[in-house]
Design an enzyme around this catalytic site. Structure first.
Site, PDB file in Angstrom:
ATOM      1  N   CYS A  77      -9.714   6.245   1.976  1.00 47.78           N
ATOM      2  CA  CYS A  77      -8.618   6.038   1.022  1.00 47.78           C
ATOM      3  C   CYS A  77      -8.818   6.924  -0.214  1.00 47.78           C
ATOM      4  O   CYS A  77      -8.809   8.134  -0.093  1.00 47.78           O
ATOM      5  CB  CYS A  77      -8.496   4.549   0.676  1.00 47.78           C
ATOM      6  SG  CYS A  77      -6.954   4.137  -0.131  1.00 47.78           S
ATOM      7  N   HIS A 175      -7.329   2.514   6.072  1.00 46.34           N
ATOM      8  CA  HIS A 175      -8.510   1.652   5.936  1.00 46.34           C
ATOM      9  C   HIS A 175      -8.994   1.226   7.322  1.00 46.34           C
ATOM     10  O   HIS A 175      -8.489   0.254   7.873  1.00 46.34           O
ATOM     11  CB  HIS A 175      -8.167   0.405   5.115  1.00 46.34           C
ATOM     12  CG  HIS A 175      -8.005   0.695   3.658  1.00 46.34           C
ATOM     13  ND1 HIS A 175      -9.067   0.715   2.784  1.00 46.34           N
ATOM     14  CD2 HIS A 175      -6.918   1.010   2.921  1.00 46.34           C
ATOM     15  CE1 HIS A 175      -8.643   1.022   1.576  1.00 46.34           C
ATOM     16  NE2 HIS A 175      -7.326   1.207   1.629  1.00 46.34           N
ATOM     17  N   GLU A 177     -11.568  -0.298   8.094  1.00 51.66           N
ATOM     18  CA  GLU A 177     -12.168  -1.638   8.026  1.00 51.66           C
ATOM     19  C   GLU A 177     -11.116  -2.741   8.095  1.00 51.66           C
ATOM     20  O   GLU A 177     -11.440  -3.908   8.253  1.00 51.66           O
ATOM     21  CB  GLU A 177     -13.039  -1.755   6.763  1.00 51.66           C
ATOM     22  CG  GLU A 177     -12.294  -1.943   5.436  1.00 51.66           C
ATOM     23  CD  GLU A 177     -11.740  -0.657   4.827  1.00 51.66           C
ATOM     24  OE1 GLU A 177     -11.673   0.368   5.533  1.00 51.66           O
ATOM     25  OE2 GLU A 177     -11.359  -0.702   3.636  1.00 51.66           O
TER      26      GLU A 177
END
Lengths: 193, 251
Positions: A77, A175, A177
């Protein structure tokens, strides 16, 4: 595997740490130069405003350390954006690893872009096992322009670089994650680089 | 293309999900983490956890829960309920919440929106608005919809955007609980007047209602609780139905 997540005060790094833990890796959060230099892999996270994040990097001395790293580095990001030449956000100079500028989305679309969008034109081992047009989770108001270092592109108001690579440096605008199984696969690929 | 998002909402009291939940596969339907995992697996795009505990003890339990959810869930989630300060938000984000949602506290002290977006970025500040259509005017309510204010929905939403709110979660009190569909005209107006994402809430009863919220209401996301919890609508089925209606979704 000695994995380090750069901890310079920017963003929700807990989620990234947890994501690697789900893959069986205990990542170390640090801003210590020695620990970073001897790590096998380095994750460069970032959420928030570019200018203040850059100031935090400068204060911790990381702006010198990061571009010199030789091991695989993954910017996520804002981390990816700070690896670029410059960003329109606060007219901030970046670390200059990726030879591209970061621009603001036009107000023809809702800003920030928030949600799941597809990644396509996948070009790196980082995307092994991830199909073209897979969905990833994105939250951002600025984007890296299309450039030769792009290893994935996404379309929001225009086509932009949603992932970049130069040598050992990788950057993803989304992202991983938070991107369900596809994101997990990408993190796994990063660990295997 | 950016997809429309489907967001199940879980009400949490003292660390447990409330409202009857009808999931056969779950070992413990009252365990928010189990339920969240199930939703994530079935294709939910995000989750919202709304803390309705009234006690300090309950709030502490919420932080522990957020940590557990962040450990185990691989999609984004928002936490709301009882948040009134920068410190409250900091604690939640540190435990791994992606976004927080504020409601009454933003109306009582609008500067809170500015403070949160400056400190943490507008991307994590969701402002929830409960409003009721009374004599042709959408009046904002606070305290879980129990107290009316003088605020007009559209004016307040505009102010939220100007102050740095990243998303609006609009619940129509006229529609909530009716299962007759979302408040599509108000949603459409919000979406056209604002340049931040709008989440539709209140009124979901069948799949067509979601189609309408996206096509007529022009929402960016739709949130529901009971239709998902009671298994009346499976998220996978819903997304397939949306896809059939040419609505971009993540499948």
């Amino acid at each position: 595997m000695n994995l380090v997540i750069l901890d310079y005060g920017a963003g929700n790094i807990k989620s990234i740490q947890f994501a690697f833990k789900r893959l069986g890796i205990d990542a170390v959060l640090t801003n210590n130069r020695e620990d970073i230099l001897k790590a096998d892999k380095v994750v460069f996270p970032g959420v928030g405003q570019a200018k203040s994040a850059m100031e935090m990097l400068n204060r911790s001395g990381l702006e010198i350390v990061i571009p010199q790293l030789k091991q695989p580095v993954l910017g996520i990001c804002l981390g990816m954006q700070l690896l670029c030449n410059d960003t329109e956000e606060g007219n901030t100079k970046g670390l200059g690893v990726f030879n591209v500028s970061v621009k603001q989305f036009s107000n023809q679309v809702k800003v920030p872009q928030m949600g799941w969008n597809t990644v396509t034109n996948l070009k790196s081992k980082l995307f092994n096992g991830i199909s073209d047009n897979e969905y990833m989770y994105l939250v951002h108001s600025y984007y890296a322009e299309i450039c030769p270092e792009a290893i994935a592109t996404t379309n929001y108001s225009q086509i932009y670089s949603s992932a970049l690579q130069k040598d050992n440096f990788y950057g993803v605008q989304f992202h991983p994650e938070k991107s369900s199984y596809a994101g997990e696969q990408l993190l796994k690929n990063f660990l295997e680089l | 293309m950016l997809t429309k998002r489907i967001i199940p909402c879980l009400d949490i009291k003292n660390g447990r999900t409330v409202k009857g939940i009808n999931f056969v596969d779950l070992r413990d339907a009252g365990d928010p983490v189990e339920l969240a995992k199930q939703y994530a697996m079935n294709g939910a795009d995000e989750l919202v956890f709304l803390d309705i505990s009234a006690t300090l003890e309950g709030r502490k339990t919420m932080l522990e829960l957020v940590l557990k959810v962040a450990e185990q869930i691989n999609i984004p989630f928002t936490v709301g309920g009882g948040i009134s300060s920068v410190a409250d938000v900091e604690a939640l984000l540190k435990c791994g919440a992606d976004k927080i949602s504020i409601n009454s506290s933003a109306i009582k002290r609008p500067d809170l929106i500015n403070e949160l977006s400056e400190k943490f970025g507008s991307q994590c500040v969701v402002v929830a608005i409960d409003a009721k259509l009374i004599d042709d005017k959408w009046l904002v309510h606070i305290a879980g919809g129990s107290i009316p204010t003088e605020l007009d929905l559209f004016e307040w939403a505009k102010e939220v955007e100007t102050r740095g709110g990243g998303e609006i979660l609009f619940t129509s009190m006229n529609n909530d609980g009716t299962k007759n569909g979302f408040a599509n005209q108000a949603l459409k107006k919000l979406s056209e007047e604002l340049n931040i994402p709008i989440i539709a809430s209140g009124g979901a009863g069948k799949m067509q209602h979601f189609v309408d919220a996206f096509t007529i209401g022009k929402s960016d996301a739709a949130l529901a609780a009971s239709v998902f919890h009671f298994g009346e609508i499976a998220i996978n089925d819903l997304k397939n139905e949306l896809k059939k209606n040419n609505i971009e979704v993540r499948l």
